[in-house]
Motif scaffolding. Structure first.
Motif: not given
Length: 113
Positions: A23-45
């Motif tokens: 439901r989130l990929r390819n900007g399906q939610l109001d054109g917002v670009k989401f990434r999945r399992q993305h590092p925000v050091s030291p975590y992976t969100v």
């Protein structure tokens, strides 16, 4: 290491993560670009919209026992300028439309603040 973990987590997604990503990929939610399992050091969100500074975390039953760890993680992400919203896996699976409405409301609230 964070990138290796992110790649592994993408392959080992939970059912709820897969459902939300559809439901989130390819900007399906109001054109917002989401990434999945993305590092925000030291975590992976689980999911992040970089431009909107929004992190979405999905929690399974194991997170009930990890509440202090999750709070530290949320505090760190907040210090990095991210807003964090959390959902239980069963919420995503049982009420996907409601979850999308809540994410949209969170995004809208961020625009005005």
């Amino acid at each position: 290491m964070p990138i290796r973990n992110a790649r592994r987590f993408r392959v080992e997604q939970t059912e709820a993560e897969t459902a939300l990503w559809k439901r989130l990929r390819n900007g399906q939610l109001d054109g917002v670009k989401f990434r999945r399992q993305h590092p925000v050091s030291p975590y992976t969100v689980d999911f992040v919209a970089i431009a909107e500074r929004l992190v979405i975390e999905l929690d399974g039953g194991q997170h009930a026992a990890q509440q202090a760890r999750d709070e530290r993680r949320t505090d760190y992400l907040s210090q990095q300028g991210y807003r964090v919203i959390r959902f239980w896996n069963n919420e995503v699976l049982d009420n996907p439309d409601g979850i999308m409405l809540r994410i949209r409301a969170f995004l809208e609230a961020g625009k005005s603040g």
